[in-house]
Motif scaffolding. Structure first.
Motif, PDB file in Angstrom:
ATOM      1  N   MET A 268      40.090  59.034  41.689  1.00  0.00           N
ATOM      2  CA  MET A 268      40.341  57.677  40.873  1.00  0.00           C
ATOM      3  C   MET A 268      40.128  57.629  39.239  1.00  0.00           C
ATOM      4  N   ASP A 269      40.487  58.279  38.847  1.00  0.00           N
ATOM      5  CA  ASP A 269      40.146  59.144  37.532  1.00  0.00           C
ATOM      6  C   ASP A 269      38.899  58.516  36.808  1.00  0.00           C
ATOM      7  N   ALA A 270      37.927  58.660  37.125  1.00  0.00           N
ATOM      8  CA  ALA A 270      36.497  58.090  36.760  1.00  0.00           C
ATOM      9  C   ALA A 270      35.622  59.143  36.559  1.00  0.00           C
ATOM     10  N   PRO A 271      35.057  59.271  35.747  1.00  0.00           N
ATOM     11  CA  PRO A 271      34.521  57.862  34.822  1.00  0.00           C
ATOM     12  C   PRO A 271      36.274  58.509  33.834  1.00  0.00           C
ATOM     13  N   GLY A 272      36.810  56.919  33.356  1.00  0.00           N
ATOM     14  CA  GLY A 272      37.552  57.613  32.647  1.00  0.00           C
ATOM     15  C   GLY A 272      38.613  56.488  32.606  1.00  0.00           C
ATOM     16  N   TRP A 273      39.749  56.094  32.541  1.00  0.00           N
ATOM     17  CA  TRP A 273      40.473  54.906  32.824  1.00  0.00           C
ATOM     18  C   TRP A 273      40.732  53.948  33.945  1.00  0.00           C
ATOM     19  N   GLY A 274      40.340  54.819  35.243  1.00  0.00           N
ATOM     20  CA  GLY A 274      40.355  54.297  36.376  1.00  0.00           C
ATOM     21  C   GLY A 274      39.147  53.688  36.274  1.00  0.00           C
ATOM     22  N   SER A 275      38.112  53.522  35.667  1.00  0.00           N
ATOM     23  CA  SER A 275      37.072  53.045  35.537  1.00  0.00           C
ATOM     24  C   SER A 275      37.063  51.800  35.421  1.00  0.00           C
ATOM     25  N   LEU A 276      37.761  51.198  34.044  1.00  0.00           N
ATOM     26  CA  LEU A 276      38.534  50.062  33.934  1.00  0.00           C
ATOM     27  C   LEU A 276      38.590  49.301  35.353  1.00  0.00           C
ATOM     28  N   PHE A 277      39.439  49.650  36.242  1.00  0.00           N
ATOM     29  CA  PHE A 277      39.700  49.167  37.457  1.00  0.00           C
ATOM     30  C   PHE A 277      38.533  49.095  38.256  1.00  0.00           C
ATOM     31  N   LEU A 278      38.056  50.424  38.343  1.00  0.00           N
ATOM     32  CA  LEU A 278      37.106  49.899  39.059  1.00  0.00           C
ATOM     33  C   LEU A 278      35.318  48.588  38.822  1.00  0.00           C
ATOM     34  N   VAL A 279      35.104  48.398  37.496  1.00  0.00           N
ATOM     35  CA  VAL A 279      34.336  47.336  37.317  1.00  0.00           C
ATOM     36  C   VAL A 279      35.227  45.508  37.437  1.00  0.00           C
ATOM     37  N   CYS A 280      36.390  45.916  37.144  1.00  0.00           N
ATOM     38  CA  CYS A 280      37.635  44.695  37.122  1.00  0.00           C
ATOM     39  C   CYS A 280      37.530  44.253  38.906  1.00  0.00           C
ATOM     40  N   LEU A 281      37.469  45.092  39.793  1.00  0.00           N
ATOM     41  CA  LEU A 281      38.037  45.080  40.868  1.00  0.00           C
ATOM     42  C   LEU A 281      36.708  44.452  41.108  1.00  0.00           C
ATOM     43  N   SER A 282      35.741  45.186  40.584  1.00  0.00           N
ATOM     44  CA  SER A 282      34.080  44.501  41.485  1.00  0.00           C
ATOM     45  C   SER A 282      33.585  42.994  40.457  1.00  0.00           C
ATOM     46  N   VAL A 283      33.847  42.742  39.775  1.00  0.00           N
ATOM     47  CA  VAL A 283      33.677  41.978  38.749  1.00  0.00           C
ATOM     48  C   VAL A 283      34.364  40.569  39.336  1.00  0.00           C
ATOM     49  N   VAL A 284      36.016  40.785  39.545  1.00  0.00           N
ATOM     50  CA  VAL A 284      36.594  39.703  40.358  1.00  0.00           C
ATOM     51  C   VAL A 284      36.464  39.467  41.738  1.00  0.00           C
ATOM     52  N   SER A 285      35.890  40.508  42.455  1.00  0.00           N
ATOM     53  CA  SER A 285      35.311  40.423  44.448  1.00  0.00           C
ATOM     54  C   SER A 285      34.604  39.295  43.747  1.00  0.00           C
ATOM     55  N   GLU A 286      33.379  39.805  43.317  1.00  0.00           N
ATOM     56  CA  GLU A 286      32.247  39.389  42.686  1.00  0.00           C
ATOM     57  C   GLU A 286      32.143  37.473  42.812  1.00  0.00           C
ATOM     58  N   ALA A 287      33.476  37.221  41.278  1.00  0.00           N
ATOM     59  CA  ALA A 287      33.581  35.799  41.344  1.00  0.00           C
ATOM     60  C   ALA A 287      34.358  35.219  42.668  1.00  0.00           C
TER      61      ALA A 287
END
Length: 197
Positions: free
Chosen positions: A61-80
């Protein structure tokens, strides 16, 4: 003189056109919260907190790393998206909020809310079933407790579709009800000074 309970009449911007029952408010709130556990699980991975997965899974998942950005964005968008369920029981789901240019205060057409919500019901139901199927039939390098934690965090997603579906049907029935006359389940109070026989 005995004290009488008074209720403030809500302003048009503070109330829905027809009363929303408690069960619908609770169902909408539950639907909005179904994404929180899985979102927190993904954010934990994004920042490198151990959740029982093998190092190879973090690397994939490249986490921590650039994959972290995707994981955080996915979480924020899903909750929105999940929070939009609240619009089906709140005034801002019936009238455009004041901060929306050109539309502020205008009535939102029933179809403009019901159609996207119905598509959301289908999407979230399919997503929940697909996740359960993948979890039960897939292989992930993880400790046994990590698999249990994963399932606990994602299990609430199974309820997202049904909860959103129930609130969507209620929203449609409440908004599509003819405006003339009281609702069938409304309690009609006698006129002031009148007597009930």
């Amino acid at each position: 003189m005995p004290a009488t309970a008074t209720t403030a009449t809500p302003s048009p911007s503070d109330a829905t056109a027809a009363p929303v029952p408690r069960w619908a408010r609770r169902a909408a709130t539950a639907a909005a919260l179904t994404n929180v556990p899985s979102g927190l699980w993904r954010i934990a991975i994004a920042v490198g907190i151990p959740v029982g997965l093998a190092r190879s899974e973090y690397d994939a998942m490249d986490a921590p790393g650039w994959g972290s950005l995707f994981l955080v964005c996915l979480s924020v968008v899903s909750e929105a998206f999940a929070l939009l369920a609240l619009g089906l029981v709140r005034p801002w789901g019936e009238r455009w909020p004041r901060w929306v240019p050109w539309l502020r205060g205008r009535t939102i057409p029933v179809a403009a809310a019901v159609i996207p919500a119905t598509l959301g019901v289908v999407a979230t139901s399919v997503y929940g079933v697909a996740f359960v199927y993948t979890t039960l039939n897939g292989e992930m390098a993880a400790e046994p407790w990590g698999i249990v934690l994963l399932n606990i965090c994602y299990l609430p997603l199974l309820a997202w579709g049904p909860l959103l579906g129930a609130v969507t049907v209620h929203y449609y029935r409440r908004r599509a009800r003819p405006a003339a006359g009281p609702a069938p389940d409304a309690v009609v109070s006698p006129p002031s000074g009148g007597r009930c026989s």
